[in-house]
Write an enzyme that holds these catalytic residues in place. Structure first.
Site, PDB file in Angstrom:
ATOM      1  N   SER A 123       0.827  -1.214   0.000  1.00  0.00           N
ATOM      2  CA  SER A 123       0.000   0.000   0.000  1.00  0.00           C
ATOM      3  C   SER A 123       0.861   1.264   0.000  1.00  0.00           C
ATOM      4  CB  SER A 123      -0.900   0.006   1.238  1.00  0.00           C
ATOM      5  OG  SER A 123      -1.551   1.252   1.329  1.00  0.00           O
TER       6      SER A 123
ATOM      7  N   THR B 249      -9.525  -0.715   2.155  1.00  0.00           N
ATOM      8  CA  THR B 249      -9.317  -1.109   0.767  1.00  0.00           C
ATOM      9  C   THR B 249      -9.736  -2.562   0.563  1.00  0.00           C
ATOM     10  OG1 THR B 249      -7.762  -0.994  -1.085  1.00  0.00           O
ATOM     11  CG2 THR B 249      -6.844  -1.669   1.035  1.00  0.00           C
TER      12      THR B 249
ATOM     13  N   LYS C 225     -14.332  -2.982   1.520  1.00  0.00           N
ATOM     14  CA  LYS C 225     -15.107  -1.734   1.407  1.00  0.00           C
ATOM     15  C   LYS C 225     -16.602  -1.948   1.664  1.00  0.00           C
ATOM     16  CE  LYS C 225     -11.954   0.607  -1.768  1.00  0.00           C
ATOM     17  NZ  LYS C 225     -11.806   1.347  -3.031  1.00  0.00           N
TER      18      LYS C 225
ATOM     19  N   ASP D 275     -13.540   7.756  -3.507  1.00  0.00           N
ATOM     20  CA  ASP D 275     -12.970   7.302  -4.790  1.00  0.00           C
ATOM     21  C   ASP D 275     -13.457   8.154  -5.963  1.00  0.00           C
ATOM     22  OD1 ASP D 275     -11.459   5.241  -3.719  1.00  0.00           O
ATOM     23  OD2 ASP D 275     -13.092   3.795  -3.857  1.00  0.00           O
TER      24      ASP D 275
ATOM     25  N   ALA E 222     -15.467  -1.097  -7.914  1.00  0.00           N
ATOM     26  CA  ALA E 222     -14.698   0.101  -8.271  1.00  0.00           C
ATOM     27  C   ALA E 222     -15.552   1.059  -9.097  1.00  0.00           C
ATOM     28  CB  ALA E 222     -13.438  -0.303  -9.035  1.00  0.00           C
TER      29      ALA E 222
ATOM     30  N   ARG F 172     -18.371  -7.455 -19.059  1.00  0.00           N
ATOM     31  CA  ARG F 172     -18.339  -8.837 -19.566  1.00  0.00           C
ATOM     32  C   ARG F 172     -19.649  -9.548 -19.218  1.00  0.00           C
ATOM     33  NH1 ARG F 172     -13.466 -12.197 -17.126  1.00  0.00           N
ATOM     34  NH2 ARG F 172     -14.638 -11.749 -15.235  1.00  0.00           N
TER      35      ARG F 172
ATOM     36  N   MET G   8      -8.200   2.797 -14.150  1.00  0.00           N
ATOM     37  CA  MET G   8      -8.265   3.069 -12.705  1.00  0.00           C
ATOM     38  C   MET G   8      -7.186   2.328 -11.920  1.00  0.00           C
ATOM     39  SD  MET G   8     -12.384   3.320 -12.205  1.00  0.00           S
ATOM     40  CE  MET G   8     -12.351   3.187 -10.438  1.00  0.00           C
TER      41      MET G   8
ATOM     42  N   GLY H 171      -4.294   5.178 -12.803  1.00  0.00           N
ATOM     43  CA  GLY H 171      -5.017   5.552 -11.585  1.00  0.00           C
ATOM     44  C   GLY H 171      -4.161   6.052 -10.438  1.00  0.00           C
TER      45      GLY H 171
HETATM   46  P1  ATR Z   1     -13.556  -4.347  -8.057  1.00  0.00           P
HETATM   47  O1  ATR Z   1     -13.925  -4.088  -6.631  1.00  0.00           O
HETATM   48  O2  ATR Z   1     -12.091  -4.179  -8.379  1.00  0.00           O
HETATM   49  O3  ATR Z   1     -14.430  -3.615  -9.025  1.00  0.00           O
HETATM   50  P2  ATR Z   1     -15.103  -6.689  -8.658  1.00  0.00           P
HETATM   51  O4  ATR Z   1     -16.272  -6.116  -7.952  1.00  0.00           O
HETATM   52  O5  ATR Z   1     -14.774  -8.138  -8.511  1.00  0.00           O
HETATM   53  O6  ATR Z   1     -13.772  -5.927  -8.278  1.00  0.00           O
HETATM   54  O7  ATR Z   1     -15.278  -6.373 -10.219  1.00  0.00           O
HETATM   55  C1  ATR Z   1     -14.319  -6.688 -11.182  1.00  0.00           C
HETATM   56  C2  ATR Z   1     -14.752  -6.142 -12.533  1.00  0.00           C
HETATM   57  O8  ATR Z   1     -13.727  -6.419 -13.514  1.00  0.00           O
HETATM   58  C3  ATR Z   1     -16.020  -6.775 -13.086  1.00  0.00           C
HETATM   59  O9  ATR Z   1     -16.707  -5.819 -13.862  1.00  0.00           O
HETATM   60  C4  ATR Z   1     -15.456  -7.919 -13.948  1.00  0.00           C
HETATM   61  O10 ATR Z   1     -16.332  -8.371 -14.934  1.00  0.00           O
HETATM   62  P3  ATR Z   1     -17.457  -9.481 -14.596  1.00  0.00           P
HETATM   63  O11 ATR Z   1     -18.525  -8.745 -13.831  1.00  0.00           O
HETATM   64  O12 ATR Z   1     -17.912  -9.980 -15.887  1.00  0.00           O
HETATM   65  O13 ATR Z   1     -16.766 -10.527 -13.752  1.00  0.00           O
HETATM   66  C5  ATR Z   1     -14.288  -7.215 -14.568  1.00  0.00           C
HETATM   67  N1  ATR Z   1     -13.231  -8.121 -15.078  1.00  0.00           N
HETATM   68  C6  ATR Z   1     -12.291  -8.766 -14.370  1.00  0.00           C
HETATM   69  N2  ATR Z   1     -11.458  -9.464 -15.185  1.00  0.00           N
HETATM   70  C7  ATR Z   1     -11.905  -9.243 -16.465  1.00  0.00           C
HETATM   71  C8  ATR Z   1     -11.471  -9.662 -17.768  1.00  0.00           C
HETATM   72  N3  ATR Z   1     -10.406 -10.444 -17.929  1.00  0.00           N
HETATM   73  N4  ATR Z   1     -12.155  -9.210 -18.844  1.00  0.00           N
HETATM   74  C9  ATR Z   1     -13.234  -8.406 -18.696  1.00  0.00           C
HETATM   75  N5  ATR Z   1     -13.690  -7.959 -17.494  1.00  0.00           N
HETATM   76  C10 ATR Z   1     -13.038  -8.373 -16.384  1.00  0.00           C
END
Ligand code: ATR
Length: 290
Positions: free
Chosen positions: A30, A77, A81, A118, A146, A167, A230, A254
């Site tokens: 961190s 973090t 959160k 954030d 995020a 996705r 980010m 970010g």
């Molecule tokens: P964070 O708190 O960092 O946002 P999270 O809530 O787990 O973590 O969300 C991760 C985000 O990154 C999601 O939008 C995820 O897509 P899915 O909802 O389809 O899982 C996206 N993400 C992570 N790896 C990815 C990849 N290789 N390609 C596309 N999207 C990805």
């Protein structure tokens, strides 16, 4: 030093200065202790700031220990959160909208207050880098925690439109419907090809942390697009490399957002606004040396 111990968590506080900390897991790398210590030196505030690794399942007791020892405030973090959000007795409007908290502070009556800085951190970094949100066509990629933290503050800046592409399309749809506005919409990443290009493209996925890139079509980028990842790293992120490779005029990571969200937390706790740019410059140079 005063301390409270449990089987695997031991918190020590500085007996002389006001104590703050960041809690997360993992936490070893961190930058927050450096950032807040720099802010304190800059503004002549006498504080101690440490990073606390909180094992799974011990978040609530860690916060309680820190508070009982006299700690004044915490940054929270990944992955806590949402837990922090649930722990609060009072929340700012932006924390309520984000349903996640990255800043806690404690009242004398034992009340726990929470905010999410954030979004304001992102907006300040965009502003510092002359990226305009008002009137712009914004694309946000990702629909996780995020993105939830930045959506409301971006919307308040009155963009022309915000499209959330994820996705898993259902998560984007849910997030878009959390703000009922006809200029916010959602789609799957696989249908982005038909959506034209965007003035501002924000990558809020965690894919870059694994060195991965979502399968994005180059049609989202024009030469005037400003791109913002980010996350940050010691080399340019794969998303930013991809954006520049497809002709984007600007691609930022970010790091500035990290420092700006910290500056807002510091202001909440201490009532003094620190200057961020000098701290961003030092961190950027450190990253380059790695
Ligand atoms: P964070 O708190 O960092 O946002 P999270 O809530 O787990 O973590 O969300 C991760 C985000 O990154 C999601 O939008 C995820 O897509 P899915 O909802 O389809 O899982 C996206 N993400 C992570 N790896 C990815 C990849 N290789 N390609 C596309 N999207 C990805």
């Amino acid at each position: 030093m005063s301390s409270v111990e449990s089987s695997s968590l031991e918190i020590h506080l500085d007996p002389v200065r006001d104590n703050y900390a960041v809690m997360g897991n993992p936490i070893a790398h961190s930058k927050s202790p450096f950032i807040h210590t720099s802010f304190a030196e800059q503004t002549n505030q006498s504080i101690s700031y440490q990073a606390i690794h909180v094992p799974e399942g011990q978040f609530a007791s860690a916060v309680q220990q820190f508070r009982e020892l006299g700690g004044k405030g915490l940054n929270i973090t990944v992955p806590y959160k949402q837990d922090a959000y649930r722990l609060c007795n009072s929340l700012t409007i932006r924390a309520q909208a984000a349903m996640a908290v990255n800043t806690l502070w404690f009242g004398d009556d034992g009340q726990i207050s929470g905010d999410n800085t954030d979004g304001v951190g992102l907006l300040r970094d965009l502003l510092n880098n002359c990226i305009q949100v008002q009137g712009s066509k914004i694309l946000i990629i990702g629909a996780g925690g995020a993105v939830r933290g930045i959506l409301g503050p971006l919307f308040e800046q009155q963009p022309e439109s915000i499209l959330i592409a994820n996705r898993t399309v259902n998560k984007a749809v849910d997030l878009a419907s959390s703000i009922q506005a006809n200029n916010i919409s959602a789609c799957g990443i696989d249908t982005l090809e038909n959506k034209g290009n965007f003035d501002v493209i924000i990558n809020g996925t965690s894919s870059g942390l694994k060195g991965e890139l979502p399968p994005l079509p180059s049609s989202i980028i024009s030469k005037d697009s400003c791109c913002y990842d980010m996350v940050y790293g010691d080399t340019e992120t794969v998303f930013n490399q991809w954006c520049k490779g497809h002709g984007a005029s600007k691609a930022l990571d970010g790091l500035g957002m990290l420092v700006e969200q910290a500056a807002e937390s510091f202001y909440i706790w201490r009532g003094v606004k620190p200057t961020s740019q000098q701290v961003i410059n030092i961190l950027r140079n450190d990253l380059k040396l790695n």
